[in-house]
Design a protein around this motif. Structure first.
Motif, PDB file in Angstrom:
ATOM      1  N   MET A  59       0.856  -1.184   0.000  1.00 11.19           N
ATOM      2  CA  MET A  59       0.000   0.000   0.000  1.00 11.19           C
ATOM      3  C   MET A  59       0.887   1.227   0.000  1.00 11.19           C
ATOM      4  SD  MET A  59      -2.960   0.973   2.710  1.00 11.19           S
ATOM      5  CE  MET A  59      -3.806  -0.558   2.337  1.00 11.19           C
TER       6      MET A  59
ATOM      7  N   ALA B  95      -9.009   0.115  -5.738  1.00 16.39           N
ATOM      8  CA  ALA B  95      -9.770   0.806  -4.698  1.00 16.39           C
ATOM      9  C   ALA B  95      -8.880   1.758  -3.923  1.00 16.39           C
ATOM     10  CB  ALA B  95     -10.396  -0.208  -3.742  1.00 16.39           C
TER      11      ALA B  95
ATOM     12  N   THR C  97      -8.092   4.048  -0.465  1.00 11.37           N
ATOM     13  CA  THR C  97      -8.294   3.958   0.971  1.00 11.37           C
ATOM     14  C   THR C  97      -7.582   5.107   1.651  1.00 11.37           C
ATOM     15  OG1 THR C  97      -8.207   2.489   2.898  1.00 11.37           O
ATOM     16  CG2 THR C  97      -6.291   2.501   1.439  1.00 11.37           C
TER      17      THR C  97
ATOM     18  N   ASP D 222     -11.780  -0.183   5.405  1.00 10.39           N
ATOM     19  CA  ASP D 222     -11.340  -1.192   4.440  1.00 10.39           C
ATOM     20  C   ASP D 222      -9.895  -1.624   4.658  1.00 10.39           C
ATOM     21  OD1 ASP D 222     -10.082   1.084   3.520  1.00 10.39           O
ATOM     22  OD2 ASP D 222     -11.337   1.301   1.739  1.00 10.39           O
ATOM     23  N   SER D 223      -9.195  -0.976   5.590  1.00  7.40           N
ATOM     24  CA  SER D 223      -7.856  -1.421   5.963  1.00  7.40           C
ATOM     25  C   SER D 223      -7.906  -2.680   6.820  1.00  7.40           C
ATOM     26  CB  SER D 223      -7.127  -0.323   6.750  1.00  7.40           C
ATOM     27  OG  SER D 223      -7.038   0.872   6.022  1.00  7.40           O
TER      28      SER D 223
ATOM     29  N   THR E 149      -5.119  -1.831  -3.700  1.00 15.33           N
ATOM     30  CA  THR E 149      -5.482  -0.648  -2.928  1.00 15.33           C
ATOM     31  C   THR E 149      -4.325   0.338  -2.918  1.00 15.33           C
ATOM     32  OG1 THR E 149      -4.708  -1.528  -0.809  1.00 15.33           O
ATOM     33  CG2 THR E 149      -6.993  -1.989  -1.434  1.00 15.33           C
TER      34      THR E 149
ATOM     35  N   TYR F 295     -17.240  -5.798  -3.162  1.00 15.96           N
ATOM     36  CA  TYR F 295     -16.381  -4.973  -2.315  1.00 15.96           C
ATOM     37  C   TYR F 295     -17.212  -4.216  -1.276  1.00 15.96           C
ATOM     38  CZ  TYR F 295     -13.150  -1.171  -1.103  1.00 15.96           C
ATOM     39  OH  TYR F 295     -12.370  -0.257  -0.427  1.00 15.96           O
TER      40      TYR F 295
END
Length: 329
Positions: A1, A43, A45, A51-52, A68, A238
């Motif tokens: 990430m 996606a 974040t 969503d983490s 992500t 999702y």
């Protein structure tokens, strides 16, 4: 990430930089939909966003590849969607307003409704200010083009004031915290866990966003991704996982605060206090006329204040194609 800056959001991502920071969760569990095995969902974040915690919540077994990238703000997410670099991401009501007139790719597909008590006007602990009317003539910090600016405009209007009646100081949250702690601001309109950090240092809450802000945070998707049947199914999946993660958070907020603190280096106690003082829990909802009207009010407020050059109609930004699924969450 990775953390995406404006330059990488608009240039590097378009060249495939998002893939460098991919979080490939496709192999974390059995594939429930073979048709989605070849799909990559991109996606956005934020650090510490729900969503983490897909893995901790037990919903990381996506049948598609989930890539992500971490963003610093919703404006960058909206711009990245518009640049064909993202498929889905969350933001406040405000970022789409700034691109609404340009026929963007951004389409709002869901509403994450939640807390407004984490958006406040702070004053120093020894400040003589006791009411919002006292802001007249004062140096007031805010974050430009965010709910912070909108809330400040609303508060001033309540008192028959405008930006001309104060000394407005536009600052990032980080710079605002430094300026506030140094005594350079008489008041600061700010949001999020930074509120608790300032309060730990002695700041006092003058007022909150309650009855001023809607609590609506928007889930936006790319118009192109929604037109692709497989990607549309991946987006739906999702969002279902996102809703399950919210339920996991609600089930034990101290557990969530502990894990979130480890991820963000923000004290666990700050997250617990924010949770206990919130105006409402978070719910993922289908779009509604009320949500659209709320965003239109924000757009009209910004247009009247000259924050955007002309009035905009926000309704074309909204897509209710996922309503049936979201209504069952």
């Amino acid at each position: 990430m990775m953390l995406i800056s404006r330059r990488s959001a608009l240039q590097g991502l378009a060249a495939g930089a998002l893939g460098l920071g991919a979080l490939n969760l496709a192999g974390c569990g059995r594939k429930k939909d073979a048709d989605l095995a070849g799909v990559t969902l991109r996606a956005a974040t934020y650090r510490g966003n729900p969503d983490s915690f897909f893995e901790q919540a037990g919903v990381a077994d996506t049948p598609y590849t989930l890539e992500t990238a971490q963003f610093a703000g919703g404006n960058l997410i909206a711009e990245a969607i518009n640049a064909h670099s993202l498929d889905v991401g969350g933001m406040s009501e405000i970022p789409p307003i700034f691109i609404a007139a340009a026929n963007p790719l951004v389409r709002i597909v869901a509403v994450l409704q939640g807390d407004v008590n984490n958006q406040v006007v702070l004053v120093p602990k020894d400040s003589p200010l006791q009411a919002t009317a006292d802001l007249k003539g004062k140096r007031v910090g805010y974050v430009r083009a965010t709910t912070s600016q909108y809330m400040l405009l609303k508060i001033l209007k309540e008192q028959g004031l405008t930006f001309a009646d104060i000394t407005p100081v536009a600052l990032s949250p980080q710079d605002g915290l430094a300026a506030f702690n140094q005594g350079s601001l008489d008041a600061w309109v700010i949001y999020g866990v930074v509120v608790q950090l300032a309060r730990e240092a002695g700041a006092r809450v003058l007022t909150t966003g309650l009855n001023r802000l809607s609590g609506n945070y928007l889930v936006a998707a790319s118009k192109d991704a929604l037109a692709d049947p497989l990607k549309r199914r991946a987006i739906t999946d999702y969002l279902q996982r996102y809703a399950k993660t919210l339920a996991w958070i609600e089930a034990d907020y101290t557990r969530w605060a502990r894990i979130r603190a480890q991820l963000t280096s923000i004290p666990e106690a700050a997250y617990i206090q924010e949770y206990r003082e919130r105006s409402a829990g978070y719910r993922l909802l289908p779009i509604s006329d009320a949500a659209i009207a709320s965003q239109q009010d924000v757009a009209d407020t910004f247009a009247a204040a000259g924050v955007i050059p002309a009035p905009v109609d926000v309704r074309p930004l909204w897509d209710d194609g996922l309503h049936e699924v979201l209504a069952k969450l």
